[in-house]
Design a protein around this motif. Structure first.
Motif, mmCIF file in Angstrom:
data_model
loop_
_atom_site.group_PDB
_atom_site.id
_atom_site.type_symbol
_atom_site.label_atom_id
_atom_site.label_comp_id
_atom_site.label_asym_id
_atom_site.label_seq_id
_atom_site.Cartn_x
_atom_site.Cartn_y
_atom_site.Cartn_z
ATOM 1 N N GLY A 57 -10.501 13.387 2.002
ATOM 2 C CA GLY A 57 -11.749 12.841 1.480
ATOM 3 C C GLY A 57 -12.573 13.799 0.640
ATOM 4 O O GLY A 57 -13.226 13.383 -0.313
ATOM 5 N N LYS A 211 -8.529 4.352 -7.932
ATOM 6 C CA LYS A 211 -8.333 3.859 -6.571
ATOM 7 C C LYS A 211 -9.216 2.667 -6.237
ATOM 8 O O LYS A 211 -8.881 1.861 -5.381
ATOM 9 N N ARG A 241 -4.082 10.475 6.032
ATOM 10 C CA ARG A 241 -3.157 11.586 6.268
ATOM 11 C C ARG A 241 -2.443 11.359 7.600
ATOM 12 O O ARG A 241 -2.998 10.745 8.507
ATOM 13 N N LYS A 246 -5.941 10.210 13.269
ATOM 14 C CA LYS A 246 -5.896 8.922 12.554
ATOM 15 C C LYS A 246 -5.063 7.910 13.345
ATOM 16 O O LYS A 246 -4.922 6.771 12.941
ATOM 17 N N GLY A 271 0.179 7.967 3.587
ATOM 18 C CA GLY A 271 -0.434 9.228 3.993
ATOM 19 C C GLY A 271 -0.032 10.354 3.085
ATOM 20 O O GLY A 271 1.133 10.740 3.030
ATOM 21 N N SER A 272 -0.976 10.863 2.331
ATOM 22 C CA SER A 272 -0.629 11.954 1.417
ATOM 23 C C SER A 272 -0.482 13.248 2.201
ATOM 24 O O SER A 272 -1.057 13.421 3.268
ATOM 25 N N LEU A 332 -13.544 7.785 4.322
ATOM 26 C CA LEU A 332 -13.739 7.122 3.018
ATOM 27 C C LEU A 332 -12.916 5.851 2.911
ATOM 28 O O LEU A 332 -13.296 4.900 2.226
ATOM 29 N N GLU A 336 -13.489 2.235 1.102
ATOM 30 C CA GLU A 336 -12.527 1.788 0.082
ATOM 31 C C GLU A 336 -12.024 0.382 0.399
ATOM 32 O O GLU A 336 -11.915 -0.474 -0.490
HETATM 33 N N1 UDP Z 1 -5.687 9.177 0.545
HETATM 34 C C1 UDP Z 1 -4.824 8.914 -0.502
HETATM 35 N N2 UDP Z 1 -3.513 8.807 -0.261
HETATM 36 C C2 UDP Z 1 -3.045 8.934 0.981
HETATM 37 C C3 UDP Z 1 -3.916 9.196 2.063
HETATM 38 C C4 UDP Z 1 -5.245 9.314 1.798
HETATM 39 O O1 UDP Z 1 -5.224 8.783 -1.652
HETATM 40 O O2 UDP Z 1 -1.841 8.832 1.131
HETATM 41 C C5 UDP Z 1 -7.114 9.237 0.238
HETATM 42 C C6 UDP Z 1 -7.878 8.060 0.804
HETATM 43 O O3 UDP Z 1 -7.744 6.948 -0.076
HETATM 44 C C7 UDP Z 1 -9.279 8.622 0.890
HETATM 45 C C8 UDP Z 1 -9.011 10.072 1.260
HETATM 46 O O4 UDP Z 1 -7.685 10.383 0.839
HETATM 47 O O5 UDP Z 1 -9.916 8.562 -0.360
HETATM 48 C C9 UDP Z 1 -9.117 10.288 2.753
HETATM 49 O O6 UDP Z 1 -10.445 10.429 3.083
HETATM 50 P P1 UDP Z 1 -10.984 10.119 4.522
HETATM 51 O O7 UDP Z 1 -12.422 10.447 4.517
HETATM 52 O O8 UDP Z 1 -10.627 8.723 4.897
HETATM 53 O O9 UDP Z 1 -10.177 11.083 5.503
HETATM 54 P P2 UDP Z 1 -9.867 12.654 5.522
HETATM 55 O O10 UDP Z 1 -8.491 12.798 4.989
HETATM 56 O O11 UDP Z 1 -10.896 13.342 4.689
HETATM 57 O O12 UDP Z 1 -9.932 13.006 6.963
#
Ligand code: UDP
Length: 437
Positions: A57, A211, A241, A246, A271-272, A332, A336
Motif C-alpha cells: 500500500g 488500477k 500480498r 492477510k 498477491g504481488s 487499500l 479499491e
Molecule cells: N496489490 C497489487 N497487486 C497484488 C497485491 C497487492 O497491486 O498482487 C496492491 C493492492 O491493489 C493495494 C496494495 O497493493 O493497492 C496493497 O495495499 P494494502 O494497504 O491493501 O496492504 P499492504 O500490502 O500495504 O499491507
C-alpha cells in the motif's frame, strides 16, 4: 558483514499527474481548496523515504501523492533505502512483531537493522524542508542523518495497538527524534510516544490510476478470461500480498464453504511479491499447497504478469471482494473494491472498519464461518450487493481518494511551518454571514 547492493538511497522515477484531472471525480471545490493550501508551500523541497517502490500500500499511494505534490508546486521526490536480504528479513520480523506477533529481537537483528540504516544515512547530504519517512524500516535515519534542516515526519502505516513491547521499546527513541508522526487511526498512537505533533491521516486510493480508473465491461471480461477465469461464473477476489495477516488460507476455506452452495464459484487471489517482503514466496507456496489442485482457485502474482490493469479487471468482475485480514493497518484493497461498486467483506480489524460500514457498504467478519455466511447472503441477494457497493463507492469518494490524502499532508506541512492559510471561500462566506456590518 553488510553487502549493500547499491550504496545509499535510490531515486524513484515518477509519472506526472495533473490535479485538474481529478475535478470531475471530486468537484471543483476540492481542487480549489488544495490550490489554496499549496500556495504558502510553493517550491518547498519535500522528500519521501520508504523501503520499496513496488508492492504494498505505501508504494501504491506514493506513486500518486508525490506527483500530485509536484503538480501543486512543491519540489517533491521519493527515495528508496537500500539493504540486503538479511536487513529485509529483520524488518519483516519487525513489521510482524509490531502487528502483535510474538518474536525475539536479538542483538544481531538490531545490528543488521542499524548498520543498513547507517549505510543509507551516510550518503544523505541534501537539505529538504520536509522529510517524510515511511514505516519502521528507515525510521532511524532521522537520528543518523547529519542534516539539521527541515521538519522530519514519521509516517506509520501499521496498526501498533498490539505491538510487541521489546520491538516498540527499541523503535520508540528513533521515532521520538521526529518533529511529527502520522498515524492512520488515533488508536494506533502509543501512549508512551513523546513527540511534538501527531496527525491522523487515513490512506487513500487514486481514482484515475490504471488500477481504479473506469474500465469497460468488455475489457474486464477479456482480461479475466486471459487468466482462465470464466466471466460468466461468480468469483470471490482477494488482492493481497501472500502474508499470514492477510489470511490467504482462511480465504480458501471460505471459498470451499461457499462453493457447496454455489458450485460454479471461482476464487481469485492476487498477491504481488514486494521487494521488501521476503516472506512472500514462502507464504505463496503454503497457499498453493492449501489450494491443492482445485482448477477454480487461481493464485496469481506479478510474476504471472498481473499488474494494475489486471487487478482492476479482477476487482470489477468480482461478485464479492474479500479482505479477510487478521491485522490490517488500513487495507487499500478495501477502498479499491468499494470504488468498483462491489460489496466488500473484510476482517473486523485495524483500518477495515474505517472503510466498511457493517451491513451498509459490506460486512465486517471475525471468522471463516461468518465470512462464508455473509458471502452466501450477498450472493443470494445480488440487488442488496449492488446497493451496498454503490453506497461504498460514495463513501470512498468523500473520504479515501488521493485528493483527501494530499489535503491532509498540505495541512500538516502548513501547521509545521506556522503558515497561516487564507480561509477557504466557504469559510469566508460563513464568516461574512456571522460578522456584523
Ligand atoms: N496489490 C497489487 N497487486 C497484488 C497485491 C497487492 O497491486 O498482487 C496492491 C493492492 O491493489 C493495494 C496494495 O497493493 O493497492 C496493497 O495495499 P494494502 O494497504 O491493501 O496492504 P499492504 O500490502 O500495504 O499491507
Amino acid at each position: 558483514m553488510q553487502d549493500i547492493r547499491t550504496p545509499g538511497m535510490q531515486n524513484v522515477v515518477l509519472s506526472s499527474k495533473s490535479l485538474t484531472d481529478y475535478a470531475p471525480v471530486v468537484g471543483d471545490d476540492v481542487i480549489a481548496e488544495l490550490e489554496r493550501l499549496a500556495k504558502p508551500l510553493q517550491g518547498a523541497r519535500v522528500l519521501h523515504i520508504s523501503s520499496t517502490a513496488y508492492g504494498g500500500g505505501v508504494a501504491e499511494m506514493l506513486h500518486t501523492l508525490i506527483p500530485l505534490m509536484r503538480n501543486v508546486g512543491l519540489n517533491a521526490e521519493w527515495r528508496i533505502i537500500s539493504g540486503n536480504d538479511e536487513f529485509f528479513t529483520v524488518t519483516k520480523s519487525m513489521h510482524n512483531a509490531l502487528q502483535g506477533m510474538d518474536l525475539d529481537l536479538t542483538p544481531a537483528m538490531k545490528a543488521t537493522y542499524l548498520h543498513a540504516n547507517v549505510d543509507n544515512a551516510v550518503y544523505f547530504e541534501d537539505d529538504f524542508d520536509y522529510v517524510i519517512v515511511h514505516d519502521p524500516q528507515p525510521a532511524p535515519l532521522r537520528m543518523m542523518c547529519s542534516t539539521n534542516s527541515g521538519k522530519w515526519i514519521w509516517r506509520c502505516h501499521i496498526d501498533l495497538t498490539a505491538a510487541d513491547a521489546d520491538y516498540w521499546g527499541f523503535l520508540r527513541p528513533f521515532v521520538q527524534m521526529y518533529d511529527a508522526a502520522i498515524f492512520t487511526l488515533p488508536d494506533y498512537v502509543k501512549r508512551d510516544l513523546k513527540i511534538g505533533k501527531i496527525a491522523i491521516i487515513p490512506p487513500a486510493i487514486d481514482p484515475l490510476s490504471p488500477k481504479n480508473a473506469p474500465m469497460s465491461n468488455d475489457d474486464a471480461r477479456r482480461i479475466v478470461g486471459m487468466y482462465g477465469i470464466d466471466p460468466d461464473r461468480p468469483s470471490l477476489v482477494q488482492v493481497s500480498r501472500f502474508d499470514p495477516w492477510k489470511d490467504p488460507l482462511g480465504v480458501i476455506d471460505v471459498y470451499r464453504i461457499v462453493r457447496e452452495q454455489f458450485p460454479g464459484l471461482q476464487l481469485v487471489m492476487v498477491g504481488s511479491m514486494a521487494s521488501d517482503d521476503p516472506e512472500g514466496m514462502e507464504y505463496y507456496q503454503r497457499t498453493k499447497d492449501h489450494a491443492a489442485d482445485d482448477p477454480d482457485i487461481h493464485l496469481l502474482s506479478n510474476l504471472d504478469g498481473v499488474g494494475n490493469v489486471e487487478v482492476n479487471a479482477f476487482q470489477q468482475m468480482a461478485t464479492v471482494v474479500l479482505q479477510k485480514s487478521l491485522r490490517e493497518g488500513f487495507g487499500l484493497t478495501v477502498s479499491e473494491g468499494l470504488w468498483k461498486g462491489k460489496p466488500v467483506i473484510g476482517g473486523n480489524v485495524g483500518g477495515i472498519p474505517l472503510q466498511i460500514q457493517d451491513g451498509v457498504t459490506g460486512y465486517l467478519v471475525d471468522s471463516i464461518e461468518e465470512c462464508a455466511r455473509r458471502t452466501i447472503e450477498l450472493m443470494r441477494h445480488p440487488e442488496q450487493a449492488v446497493a451496498m457497493g454503490q453506497r461504498g463507492r460514495e463513501e470512498v469518494r468523500h473520504k479515501f481518494l488521493s485528493t483527501a490524502n494530499l489535503r491532509n499532508y498540505l495541512t500538516l506541512f502548513n501547521e509545521l511551518a506556522g503558515n497561516a492559510v487564507a480561509p477557504s471561500q466557504a469559510e469566508s462566506q460563513a464568516h461574512a454571514l456571522t460578522t456584523p456590518a
